[in-house]
Structure formats: structure tokens, C-alpha cells
Design an enzyme around this catalytic site. Sequence first.
Site, short mmCIF file in Angstrom:
data_model
loop_
_atom_site.label_atom_id
_atom_site.label_comp_id
_atom_site.label_asym_id
_atom_site.label_seq_id
_atom_site.Cartn_x
_atom_site.Cartn_y
_atom_site.Cartn_z
N HIS A 1 11.24 -4.31 -18.03
CA HIS A 1 10.01 -4.57 -16.91
C HIS A 1 10.07 -5.79 -16.81
O HIS A 1 10.79 -7.00 -17.33
CB HIS A 1 8.79 -4.02 -17.73
CG HIS A 1 8.66 -2.37 -17.54
ND1 HIS A 1 9.24 -1.51 -18.52
CD2 HIS A 1 8.15 -1.76 -16.73
CE1 HIS A 1 8.95 -0.22 -18.32
NE2 HIS A 1 8.16 -0.31 -17.01
N LYS B 1 4.32 -7.99 -17.99
CA LYS B 1 3.92 -6.68 -18.44
C LYS B 1 3.47 -7.09 -20.13
O LYS B 1 4.18 -7.66 -20.65
CB LYS B 1 5.16 -5.83 -18.49
CG LYS B 1 4.69 -4.41 -19.33
CD LYS B 1 5.56 -3.37 -18.88
CE LYS B 1 4.87 -1.93 -19.41
NZ LYS B 1 3.65 -1.54 -19.08
N1 LIG Z 1 0.83 4.81 -15.31
C1 LIG Z 1 1.99 4.20 -14.15
O1 LIG Z 1 2.36 4.93 -13.49
C2 LIG Z 1 1.82 2.68 -14.11
C3 LIG Z 1 2.57 2.11 -13.33
C4 LIG Z 1 2.42 0.54 -13.18
C5 LIG Z 1 1.67 -0.07 -13.96
N2 LIG Z 1 1.14 0.57 -14.89
C6 LIG Z 1 -0.11 0.02 -15.95
O2 LIG Z 1 -1.21 -0.32 -15.05
C7 LIG Z 1 -1.84 -1.70 -15.74
C8 LIG Z 1 -2.07 -2.40 -14.42
O3 LIG Z 1 -0.67 -2.88 -13.80
P1 LIG Z 1 -0.61 -3.98 -12.68
O4 LIG Z 1 0.97 -4.12 -12.72
O5 LIG Z 1 -1.59 -3.51 -11.59
O6 LIG Z 1 -1.24 -5.15 -13.37
P2 LIG Z 1 -1.79 -6.38 -12.79
O7 LIG Z 1 -1.93 -7.47 -14.07
O8 LIG Z 1 -1.12 -6.97 -11.69
O9 LIG Z 1 -3.24 -6.16 -12.38
C9 LIG Z 1 -4.34 -5.81 -13.17
C10 LIG Z 1 -5.65 -6.18 -12.94
O10 LIG Z 1 -6.58 -5.65 -13.83
C11 LIG Z 1 -7.62 -6.82 -13.71
N3 LIG Z 1 -8.54 -6.61 -14.99
C12 LIG Z 1 -8.44 -6.89 -16.05
N4 LIG Z 1 -9.54 -6.59 -16.95
C13 LIG Z 1 -10.20 -6.11 -15.97
C14 LIG Z 1 -11.67 -5.48 -16.25
N5 LIG Z 1 -12.26 -5.65 -17.63
N6 LIG Z 1 -12.23 -4.84 -15.41
C15 LIG Z 1 -11.68 -5.01 -13.79
N7 LIG Z 1 -10.53 -5.45 -13.70
C16 LIG Z 1 -9.64 -5.96 -14.72
C17 LIG Z 1 -6.82 -8.10 -13.59
O11 LIG Z 1 -7.73 -9.09 -13.26
C18 LIG Z 1 -5.79 -7.60 -12.61
O12 LIG Z 1 -6.28 -7.94 -11.11
C19 LIG Z 1 -0.82 -2.06 -16.58
O13 LIG Z 1 -1.50 -1.34 -17.93
C20 LIG Z 1 0.54 -1.35 -16.37
O14 LIG Z 1 1.37 -1.25 -17.45
C21 LIG Z 1 0.85 1.92 -15.03
#
Ligand SMILES: NC(=O)c1ccc[n+]([C@@H]2O[C@H](COP(=O)([O-])OP(=O)(O)OC[C@H]3O[C@@H](n4cnc5c(N)ncnc54)[C@H](O)[C@@H]3O)[C@@H](O)[C@H]2O)c1
Length: 251
Positions: free
Chosen positions: A148, A152
Site C-alpha cells: 500500500h 497508510k
Molecule cells: N474499506 C475499503 O474499501 C477502504 C479503501 C480505502 C481506504 N480504506 C480506509 O479508509 C480510511 C481512510 O482512507 P483515506 O485513504 O481516505 O485516508 P485519508 O488520510 O486520505 O483521509 C482520512 C480523512 O479522515 C479525516 N479524519 C481523521 N479523523 C477524523 C475525525 N475524528 N472526524 C472526521 N474526520 C477525520 C482526516 O482529516 C482525513 O481527511 C483508512 O482507514 C483506510 O485504510 C478503506
Amino acid sequence: MNEATNPPLGGRGLKIALIGYGKMGKTIESIAQQRGHEIVLKIDVTNADELTPANLQKADVAIEFTSPHSAYGNVMKCLQAGVPLVCGSTGWLDRLEEVKQYCLQHNGAFLYASNFSVGVNIFFEINKRLAELMNPHPGYAIHMEEIHHIQKLDAPSGTAATLAEQILERVERKDSWTNHNSTDPTLLTITSKRVDTAPGTHIVTYSSDIDTIEITHTAHNRLGFATGAVLAAEFLKDKKGIFSMKEVLGL
Ligand SMILES: NC(=O)c1ccc[n+]([C@@H]2O[C@H](COP(=O)([O-])OP(=O)(O)OC[C@H]3O[C@@H](n4cnc5c(N)ncnc54)[C@H](O)[C@@H]3O)[C@@H](O)[C@H]2O)c1
């Protein structure tokens, strides 16, 4: 995935609360709007105090993609507000059972997936079948690798953990998985690599002295995850209970 197989909903658009406006939140917003939905609430760290029951209740469904540290609190706020919730944040699964129990006791609606993409959910089914076939063949060593992007936060990936659990349920010679190098034959080793901007690759390998069988899923971008999350939100509206992508995709 294209519009021919998943046409926009037109007049049946949802009101969606988006919790987490990072890489996934932004991609989900774009897919949701293309499919005729409206984002009625957008929450990130700078306006987290706006995640109130009154604001959440303006939405038909909430979609949460934040971080391993914030997911549980956000999930509970949505369930307490009685809003159906699709959650994709990974790395907090030690509290998943607690959330499911709360949801069932309070007649809520909750859908969690470690990976929302159609391709990975098909890959999950192949992984389960391959594990069943390999169970009687101890000559094959089993190994998993996930790659990844460097931002991450959790390792192994939620998808790798799901793949590993599927193998553990079917291969009797493996008792648990580990994210460290190990020669213990009862452990399934998952190697995590973090490189550049890779959206996600998962490789499951069975190797013996004679041959190797390897299955690989490579995500080229985040569109598959985001489209799956929006499909899940469309599925979850007006439902009660606990669901997975298996039901959404009819697998
Ligand atoms: N299930 C899936 O298919 C899948 C796919 C991709 C990513 N993910 C997961 O999704 C999550 C987010 O991934 P991403 O790539 O968008 O990450 P990212 O870091 O780009 O975005 C996460 C966002 O959440 C915000 N955030 C953090 N704490 C918060 C809170 N308490 N309240 C509101 N917002 C908050 C951050 O400021 C950021 O803008 C990760 O855990 C990742 O592993 C899951």
C-alpha cells in the site's frame, strides 16, 4: 464497474452524510454525485463538532472513511443517532463485535467492509475456494503479501486481515496470522510493504518444491472502493441489521 452495470439512480437520489473528507471521502463524493445523490453533511477534523444527531438525521445514510483512531467514536455517533451507516475505516476491528451488538440491540443498520471493491470481493470468494482446495495439501507453504501507499496508518491492511481469516477458517494447519517473519508452521505470515502511492495489492501464495500457485488482486485507483461504498449506501437505506458486501453484490 461502469454505468451500464450500475446506472445512476436519477430521481431516487440519497441524502448522504460523509464522515472523513480525505482521499476516499473526496472520491466517494464524486461517485455519489454522478449517481444522483446529494451530500448533505461533510465532516472532517476541522468541523468534527458538527457530527451531531440533529445534523446526522438530515441524511438517509452516512458513509465513514476516517482513520483507525477515530472510526469507533464516529460509528457510535451514527448508530446512536439512528442513521444507517456504511463504514470503511480499517485498523479498529477489535471493537467491531461491540458495534454490531449495539446496532442489533438498538435496531440500527450497519455495513462494514474491509474492502468495498467488486474485484476484491470476488477475490475473497476465490481465496476461500483455493484455501478449501489446499487444506489437504500440507506440502504447500502459505504466504501473504500486501502493498500500500506510504500514508497508510495500519498494517496489515484490513483486506489482508480478511483474506487471512478466510484461510484460517479453512486450512487446519494454520492457527493464526502474524505480521512478523516467523518459521512457526502454525502461523500464516503476512508481509506488509509501503511504497509510494500504490492504492493496494494483495498476493496469496501457496508454494511447494514442485510448483507455486499465486492469486493477486491489484487496485489501479480508488474508484472501485468508492463505487462499492456508494452501492452499499444505496443498499442500506431503509434496512435494519448487519450487512456485508456479499449481500450488496449478491455473491
Ligand atoms: N474499506 C475499503 O474499501 C477502504 C479503501 C480505502 C481506504 N480504506 C480506509 O479508509 C480510511 C481512510 O482512507 P483515506 O485513504 O481516505 O485516508 P485519508 O488520510 O486520505 O483521509 C482520512 C480523512 O479522515 C479525516 N479524519 C481523521 N479523523 C477524523 C475525525 N475524528 N472526524 C472526521 N474526520 C477525520 C482526516 O482529516 C482525513 O481527511 C483508512 O482507514 C483506510 O485504510 C478503506
